[in-house]
Design a protein around this motif. Structure first.
Motif, PDB file in Angstrom:
ATOM      1  N   THR A  14       0.832  -1.214   0.000  1.00 14.52           N
ATOM      2  CA  THR A  14       0.000   0.000   0.000  1.00 14.52           C
ATOM      3  C   THR A  14       0.862   1.257   0.000  1.00 14.52           C
ATOM      4  N   ILE A  15       0.495   2.195  -0.867  1.00 16.69           N
ATOM      5  CA  ILE A  15       1.195   3.491  -0.913  1.00 16.69           C
ATOM      6  C   ILE A  15       0.249   4.620  -0.524  1.00 16.69           C
ATOM      7  N   PHE A  16      -0.964   4.612  -1.069  1.00 17.52           N
ATOM      8  CA  PHE A  16      -1.958   5.617  -0.701  1.00 17.52           C
ATOM      9  C   PHE A  16      -3.170   4.906  -0.110  1.00 17.52           C
ATOM     10  N   GLU A  17      -3.400   5.133   1.180  1.00 16.71           N
ATOM     11  CA  GLU A  17      -4.499   4.496   1.911  1.00 16.71           C
ATOM     12  C   GLU A  17      -5.843   5.080   1.476  1.00 16.71           C
ATOM     13  N   PRO A  18      -6.927   4.312   1.641  1.00 24.49           N
ATOM     14  CA  PRO A  18      -8.250   4.814   1.260  1.00 24.49           C
ATOM     15  C   PRO A  18      -8.579   6.178   1.878  1.00 24.49           C
ATOM     16  N   ASP A  19      -8.283   6.374   3.161  1.00 26.30           N
ATOM     17  CA  ASP A  19      -8.606   7.647   3.822  1.00 26.30           C
ATOM     18  C   ASP A  19      -7.873   8.822   3.188  1.00 26.30           C
ATOM     19  N   ARG A  24      -7.950  13.677  -0.227  1.00 21.97           N
ATOM     20  CA  ARG A  24      -7.382  14.433  -1.351  1.00 21.97           C
ATOM     21  C   ARG A  24      -8.410  14.621  -2.463  1.00 21.97           C
ATOM     22  N   VAL A  25      -9.216  13.592  -2.716  1.00 22.24           N
ATOM     23  CA  VAL A  25     -10.232  13.676  -3.774  1.00 22.24           C
ATOM     24  C   VAL A  25     -11.279  14.738  -3.414  1.00 22.24           C
ATOM     25  N   ARG A  26     -11.645  14.806  -2.137  1.00 24.61           N
ATOM     26  CA  ARG A  26     -12.580  15.851  -1.704  1.00 24.61           C
ATOM     27  C   ARG A  26     -11.998  17.244  -1.966  1.00 24.61           C
ATOM     28  N   GLN A  27     -10.715  17.438  -1.583  1.00 25.46           N
ATOM     29  CA  GLN A  27     -10.053  18.730  -1.829  1.00 25.46           C
ATOM     30  C   GLN A  27     -10.053  19.065  -3.312  1.00 25.46           C
ATOM     31  N   LEU A  28      -9.700  18.082  -4.137  1.00 22.34           N
ATOM     32  CA  LEU A  28      -9.652  18.301  -5.585  1.00 22.34           C
ATOM     33  C   LEU A  28     -11.021  18.723  -6.117  1.00 22.34           C
ATOM     34  N   GLY A  29     -12.061  18.046  -5.650  1.00 19.19           N
ATOM     35  CA  GLY A  29     -13.414  18.379  -6.086  1.00 19.19           C
ATOM     36  C   GLY A  29     -13.750  19.825  -5.771  1.00 19.19           C
ATOM     37  N   GLU A  30     -13.373  20.248  -4.567  1.00 22.26           N
ATOM     38  CA  GLU A  30     -13.663  21.623  -4.158  1.00 22.26           C
ATOM     39  C   GLU A  30     -12.821  22.621  -4.963  1.00 22.26           C
ATOM     40  N   GLU A  31     -11.551  22.273  -5.209  1.00 21.78           N
ATOM     41  CA  GLU A  31     -10.685  23.136  -6.038  1.00 21.78           C
ATOM     42  C   GLU A  31     -11.249  23.285  -7.441  1.00 21.78           C
ATOM     43  N   ARG A  60     -18.723  13.717  -6.706  1.00 18.70           N
ATOM     44  CA  ARG A  60     -19.555  13.954  -5.523  1.00 18.70           C
ATOM     45  C   ARG A  60     -19.093  15.174  -4.736  1.00 18.70           C
ATOM     46  N   HIS A  61     -17.881  15.655  -5.043  1.00 18.94           N
ATOM     47  CA  HIS A  61     -17.341  16.811  -4.318  1.00 18.94           C
ATOM     48  C   HIS A  61     -17.142  18.035  -5.199  1.00 18.94           C
ATOM     49  N   VAL A  62     -17.469  17.913  -6.486  1.00 21.20           N
ATOM     50  CA  VAL A  62     -17.385  19.084  -7.370  1.00 21.20           C
ATOM     51  C   VAL A  62     -18.608  19.948  -7.074  1.00 21.20           C
ATOM     52  N   THR A  63     -18.332  21.166  -6.612  1.00 22.39           N
ATOM     53  CA  THR A  63     -19.366  21.983  -5.983  1.00 22.39           C
ATOM     54  C   THR A  63     -20.196  22.798  -6.968  1.00 22.39           C
ATOM     55  N   ILE A  64     -20.093  22.510  -8.255  1.00 16.08           N
ATOM     56  CA  ILE A  64     -20.919  23.192  -9.262  1.00 16.08           C
ATOM     57  C   ILE A  64     -21.577  22.142 -10.165  1.00 16.08           C
ATOM     58  N   PRO A  65     -22.705  22.520 -10.794  1.00 16.36           N
ATOM     59  CA  PRO A  65     -23.343  21.576 -11.720  1.00 16.36           C
ATOM     60  C   PRO A  65     -22.427  21.270 -12.905  1.00 16.36           C
ATOM     61  N   HIS A  66     -22.462  20.064 -13.386  1.00 19.65           N
ATOM     62  CA  HIS A  66     -21.616  19.696 -14.525  1.00 19.65           C
ATOM     63  C   HIS A  66     -22.167  18.442 -15.190  1.00 19.65           C
ATOM     64  N   PRO A 146      -0.896  18.885 -16.298  1.00 13.15           N
ATOM     65  CA  PRO A 146      -2.133  18.810 -15.513  1.00 13.15           C
ATOM     66  C   PRO A 146      -2.278  20.025 -14.589  1.00 13.15           C
ATOM     67  N   ARG A 147      -3.458  20.611 -14.582  1.00 11.81           N
ATOM     68  CA  ARG A 147      -3.742  21.743 -13.700  1.00 11.81           C
ATOM     69  C   ARG A 147      -4.040  21.257 -12.282  1.00 11.81           C
ATOM     70  N   PHE A 148      -4.587  20.055 -12.188  1.00 12.19           N
ATOM     71  CA  PHE A 148      -4.922  19.473 -10.885  1.00 12.19           C
ATOM     72  C   PHE A 148      -4.252  18.108 -10.764  1.00 12.19           C
ATOM     73  N   VAL A 149      -3.492  17.922  -9.659  1.00 14.22           N
ATOM     74  CA  VAL A 149      -2.798  16.651  -9.429  1.00 14.22           C
ATOM     75  C   VAL A 149      -3.140  16.163  -8.025  1.00 14.22           C
ATOM     76  N   GLY A 150      -3.569  14.907  -7.928  1.00 13.24           N
ATOM     77  CA  GLY A 150      -3.882  14.339  -6.620  1.00 13.24           C
ATOM     78  C   GLY A 150      -2.625  14.096  -5.805  1.00 13.24           C
ATOM     79  N   PHE A 151      -1.772  13.255  -6.324  1.00 14.99           N
ATOM     80  CA  PHE A 151      -0.537  12.888  -5.627  1.00 14.99           C
ATOM     81  C   PHE A 151       0.604  12.719  -6.625  1.00 14.99           C
ATOM     82  N   ASP A 152       1.814  13.136  -6.204  1.00 15.80           N
ATOM     83  CA  ASP A 152       3.015  12.718  -6.922  1.00 15.80           C
ATOM     84  C   ASP A 152       3.237  11.249  -6.595  1.00 15.80           C
ATOM     85  N   ALA A 153       3.532  10.463  -7.625  1.00 15.44           N
ATOM     86  CA  ALA A 153       3.643   9.018  -7.428  1.00 15.44           C
ATOM     87  C   ALA A 153       5.069   8.546  -7.672  1.00 15.44           C
ATOM     88  N   PRO A 154       5.490   7.527  -6.946  1.00 17.28           N
ATOM     89  CA  PRO A 154       6.813   6.950  -7.203  1.00 17.28           C
ATOM     90  C   PRO A 154       6.828   6.246  -8.554  1.00 17.28           C
TER      91      PRO A 154
END
Ligand code: IMP
Ligand code: MG
Length: 181
Positions: A14-19, A24-31, A60-66, A146-154
């Motif tokens: 495991t590298i990125f845990e579900p939590d 991070r996905v919630r933050q991205l949605g809001e951004e 589910r976290h993108v705060t505008i209609p799309h 990419p304008r939006f990046v979740g995580f830098d990956a190994p």
């Protein structure tokens, strides 16, 4: 031989845990919602199949209609990437012309497929085209970063949360690297 979930999990480190992914996905949605707040008609386009889980959680976290659709792209091969050849096995039915399009990727590795796909999508004349990727290995040279990046990956082969190895592991709720052997 039958393989159990325990066998599967033993093979993935495991590298990125579900939590962490969910946070991070919630933050991205809001951004993303904030970035497109004064635009109409946002279309979120997920690349098949790898981005399906990311897409489902993110919207589910993108705060505008799309609206949303998918795109399925396969490169013809390395030798042809410079000419921008990409074959669509699913061509979105949704109109892109004149509207902001956000392309969702699971992971950017060499960036070859993405590079070709971006060039192809630009011929559809969206009002804007931006990329959001969950994972970025930071070894590619893209015309459109990419304008939006979740995580830098190994720089390892990663599976889970949509990512596969030979169509296996996509269902895992975490991202991990495949152990050797
Ligand atoms: P790229 O063209 O090398 O950037 O990668 C194209 C596609 O290959 C990505 O969109 C993924 O679907 C897949 N891919 C790249 N790296 C990995 C990985 O580490 N694990 C699983 N799939 C990957
Ligand atoms: Mg992909």
């Amino acid at each position: 031989m039958n393989e159990s979930m325990t066998d599967v999990r033993d093979r993935v480190r495991t590298i990125f845990e579900p939590d962490a992914i969910q946070r991070r996905v919630r933050q991205l949605g809001e951004e993303i919602g904030a970035y497109y707040a004064d635009r109409n008609d946002l279309l979120i386009l997920g690349t098949l199949k790898g981005s399906f889980m990311f897409m489902a959680d993110l919207v589910r976290h993108v705060t505008i209609p799309h609206e949303m659709d998918f795109v399925g792209a396969a490169s013809y091969g390395k030798s042809k990437t410079s000419s921008g050849h990409v074959r669509l096995f699913y061509d979105p039915v949704t109109t892109m012309s004149g509207r902001p399009v956000l392309l969702l990727e699971d992971i950017v590795d060499t960036g070859h497929t993405l590079q070709n796909l971006v060039h192809l999508l630009q011929t559809r004349e969206p009002a804007s085209l931006d990329i959001c990727t969950l994972l970025h290995k930071r070894k590619s040279h893209l015309d459109l970063e990419p304008r939006f990046v979740g995580f830098d990956a190994p720089d390892e082969f990663l599976v889970g949360y949509g990512l596969d190895y030979a169509e296996q592991y996509r269902y895992l709720p975490f991202v991990g690297s495949l152990k050797d052997g």
